[in-house]
Design a protein around this motif. Structure first.
Motif, mmCIF file in Angstrom:
data_model
loop_
_atom_site.group_PDB
_atom_site.id
_atom_site.type_symbol
_atom_site.label_atom_id
_atom_site.label_comp_id
_atom_site.label_asym_id
_atom_site.label_seq_id
_atom_site.Cartn_x
_atom_site.Cartn_y
_atom_site.Cartn_z
ATOM 1 N N PHE A 130 3.861 6.265 -5.479
ATOM 2 C CA PHE A 130 4.092 6.201 -4.030
ATOM 3 C C PHE A 130 3.662 4.868 -3.429
ATOM 4 O O PHE A 130 4.020 4.558 -2.303
ATOM 5 C CB PHE A 130 3.370 7.341 -3.313
ATOM 6 N N SER A 131 2.910 4.062 -4.159
ATOM 7 C CA SER A 131 2.453 2.774 -3.620
ATOM 8 C C SER A 131 3.607 1.809 -3.396
ATOM 9 O O SER A 131 3.654 1.109 -2.383
ATOM 10 C CB SER A 131 1.417 2.140 -4.544
ATOM 11 N N LEU A 132 4.543 1.763 -4.326
ATOM 12 C CA LEU A 132 5.690 0.864 -4.174
ATOM 13 C C LEU A 132 6.540 1.279 -2.979
ATOM 14 O O LEU A 132 7.030 0.430 -2.233
ATOM 15 C CB LEU A 132 6.523 0.840 -5.452
ATOM 16 N N GLU A 133 6.682 2.580 -2.781
ATOM 17 C CA GLU A 133 7.419 3.083 -1.614
ATOM 18 C C GLU A 133 6.694 2.721 -0.319
ATOM 19 O O GLU A 133 7.329 2.351 0.673
ATOM 20 C CB GLU A 133 7.585 4.600 -1.708
ATOM 21 N N ALA A 134 5.364 2.816 -0.341
ATOM 22 C CA ALA A 134 4.574 2.483 0.851
ATOM 23 C C ALA A 134 4.719 1.000 1.191
ATOM 24 O O ALA A 134 4.901 0.635 2.354
ATOM 25 C CB ALA A 134 3.108 2.845 0.625
ATOM 26 N N ILE A 135 4.660 0.149 0.176
ATOM 27 C CA ILE A 135 4.820 -1.288 0.386
ATOM 28 C C ILE A 135 6.190 -1.579 0.991
ATOM 29 O O ILE A 135 6.317 -2.317 1.963
ATOM 30 C CB ILE A 135 4.592 -2.049 -0.936
ATOM 31 N N SER A 136 7.222 -0.960 0.441
ATOM 32 C CA SER A 136 8.585 -1.149 0.961
ATOM 33 C C SER A 136 8.699 -0.683 2.406
ATOM 34 O O SER A 136 9.316 -1.362 3.235
ATOM 35 C CB SER A 136 9.603 -0.409 0.103
ATOM 36 N N LEU A 137 8.124 0.465 2.706
ATOM 37 C CA LEU A 137 8.188 0.998 4.065
ATOM 38 C C LEU A 137 7.492 0.046 5.050
ATOM 39 O O LEU A 137 8.051 -0.277 6.108
ATOM 40 C CB LEU A 137 7.552 2.387 4.138
ATOM 41 N N LEU A 138 6.311 -0.406 4.713
ATOM 42 C CA LEU A 138 5.572 -1.294 5.616
ATOM 43 C C LEU A 138 6.329 -2.593 5.850
ATOM 44 O O LEU A 138 6.391 -3.083 6.981
ATOM 45 C CB LEU A 138 4.172 -1.563 5.056
ATOM 46 N N LYS A 139 6.928 -3.134 4.818
ATOM 47 C CA LYS A 139 7.702 -4.361 4.978
ATOM 48 C C LYS A 139 8.977 -4.110 5.788
ATOM 49 O O LYS A 139 9.381 -4.954 6.578
ATOM 50 C CB LYS A 139 8.012 -4.964 3.611
ATOM 51 N N SER A 140 9.569 -2.930 5.613
ATOM 52 C CA SER A 140 10.819 -2.621 6.323
ATOM 53 C C SER A 140 10.618 -2.474 7.827
ATOM 54 O O SER A 140 11.562 -2.628 8.593
ATOM 55 C CB SER A 140 11.469 -1.350 5.764
ATOM 56 N N ILE A 141 9.387 -2.190 8.250
ATOM 57 C CA ILE A 141 9.129 -2.077 9.684
ATOM 58 C C ILE A 141 8.566 -3.384 10.250
ATOM 59 O O ILE A 141 8.065 -3.422 11.373
ATOM 60 C CB ILE A 141 8.227 -0.861 10.026
ATOM 61 N N GLY A 142 8.652 -4.452 9.442
ATOM 62 C CA GLY A 142 8.330 -5.786 9.938
ATOM 63 C C GLY A 142 6.887 -6.238 9.808
ATOM 64 O O GLY A 142 6.502 -7.237 10.419
ATOM 65 N N LEU A 143 6.103 -5.522 9.031
ATOM 66 C CA LEU A 143 4.706 -5.916 8.862
ATOM 67 C C LEU A 143 4.544 -6.855 7.679
ATOM 68 O O LEU A 143 5.203 -6.689 6.647
ATOM 69 C CB LEU A 143 3.829 -4.680 8.655
ATOM 70 N N ARG A 144 3.674 -7.825 7.833
ATOM 71 C CA ARG A 144 3.306 -8.655 6.697
ATOM 72 C C ARG A 144 2.254 -7.901 5.892
ATOM 73 O O ARG A 144 1.466 -7.133 6.457
ATOM 74 C CB ARG A 144 2.779 -10.001 7.175
ATOM 75 N N LEU A 145 2.269 -8.117 4.595
ATOM 76 C CA LEU A 145 1.401 -7.339 3.710
ATOM 77 C C LEU A 145 0.571 -8.273 2.847
ATOM 78 O O LEU A 145 1.110 -9.146 2.163
ATOM 79 C CB LEU A 145 2.266 -6.427 2.848
ATOM 80 N N PHE A 146 -0.745 -8.072 2.894
ATOM 81 C CA PHE A 146 -1.676 -8.904 2.158
ATOM 82 C C PHE A 146 -2.592 -8.037 1.299
ATOM 83 O O PHE A 146 -3.095 -7.015 1.759
ATOM 84 C CB PHE A 146 -2.540 -9.730 3.117
ATOM 85 N N ALA A 147 -2.801 -8.474 0.071
ATOM 86 C CA ALA A 147 -3.797 -7.835 -0.788
ATOM 87 C C ALA A 147 -5.135 -8.498 -0.512
ATOM 88 O O ALA A 147 -5.196 -9.699 -0.258
ATOM 89 C CB ALA A 147 -3.413 -8.010 -2.251
ATOM 90 N N PHE A 148 -6.206 -7.704 -0.537
ATOM 91 C CA PHE A 148 -7.547 -8.297 -0.479
ATOM 92 C C PHE A 148 -8.446 -7.454 -1.363
ATOM 93 O O PHE A 148 -8.548 -6.248 -1.225
ATOM 94 C CB PHE A 148 -8.036 -8.478 0.959
ATOM 95 N N THR A 149 -9.030 -8.123 -2.354
ATOM 96 C CA THR A 149 -9.716 -7.391 -3.411
ATOM 97 C C THR A 149 -10.900 -8.165 -3.970
ATOM 98 O O THR A 149 -10.838 -9.382 -4.123
ATOM 99 C CB THR A 149 -8.709 -7.036 -4.536
ATOM 100 N N ASN A 150 -11.972 -7.445 -4.233
ATOM 101 C CA ASN A 150 -13.117 -8.007 -4.956
ATOM 102 C C ASN A 150 -12.794 -7.904 -6.443
ATOM 103 O O ASN A 150 -12.488 -6.811 -6.930
ATOM 104 C CB ASN A 150 -14.389 -7.196 -4.687
ATOM 105 N N GLN A 151 -12.847 -9.014 -7.151
ATOM 106 C CA GLN A 151 -12.568 -9.011 -8.592
ATOM 107 C C GLN A 151 -13.581 -9.906 -9.307
ATOM 108 O O GLN A 151 -13.257 -10.979 -9.802
ATOM 109 C CB GLN A 151 -11.125 -9.473 -8.862
ATOM 110 N N HIS A 152 -14.826 -9.439 -9.374
ATOM 111 C CA HIS A 152 -15.881 -10.252 -9.991
ATOM 112 C C HIS A 152 -15.688 -10.437 -11.497
ATOM 113 O O HIS A 152 -16.326 -11.295 -12.089
ATOM 114 C CB HIS A 152 -17.262 -9.679 -9.678
#
Length: 175
Positions: free
Chosen positions: A31-53
């Protein structure tokens, strides 16, 4: 538009269990790929932010994550490679990644959304900049709401979602 962008955590939010998984072995929830597509389709920019020590330990490279996020459809990725005790300004709960993204992409962080599974990192980083906060129940989410709630008791999520798809639907309804 009420919101400009969405910041999304990786481990436990997009996929995995909350523990480190190297990008070559990482699988997003269906469902994550669908969520990403939906958010982009409504005009939102999408950014990842992650701690990766694990990057600082040589177990992965920042480029591995950058490529992964680009393939998933993110507009940009912000990655803290430091150990938690490094005391940098980018390791969540510090808001450095969000502040850098705001400068680079001309964002008003009070018009942005942070989605994550850890209250003591994701939700506190979002709270520090006045962003709307969505806690997902996947990954560490259930523990963040229960056993570990006292570690971030100074803030509360604006919405508690079952997963990022549920979060994306909620965001769409707010617009």
């Amino acid at each position: 538009m009420k919101y400009q962008a969405v910041f999304m955590d990786r481990d436990g939010t997009i996929g995995g269990t909350g523990h480190f998984i190297h990008p070559k072995d990482f699988t997003p929830y269906p469902f994550s790929l669908e969520a990403i597509s939906l958010l982009k389709s409504i005009g939102l920019r999408l950014f990842a932010f992650t701690n990766q020590h694990r990057i600082s330990r040589g177990e992965a490279q920042a480029d591995d994550f950058i490529q992964e996020f680009a393939q998933l459809g993110f507009d940009d990725a912000y990655i803290c490679p430091h150990e938690p005790d490094h005391h940098c300004d980018c390791h969540k709960p510090a808001p450095g990644m969000l502040l850098r993204a705001a400068r680079e992409h001309e964002l008003d962080l009070t018009k942005c959304i942070v989605i994550g599974d850890v209250g003591s990192t994701d939700m506190l980083a979002g709270a520090a900049v006045g962003a709307t906060k969505i806690l997902v129940r996947t990954g560490w989410g259930e523990g963040a709401l229960g056993k570990f709630r006292d570690s971030w008791s100074e803030t509360a999520p604006d919405y508690i979602a079952n997963n990022v798809w549920d979060a994306a639907i909620w965001i769409k309804e707010q617009i």
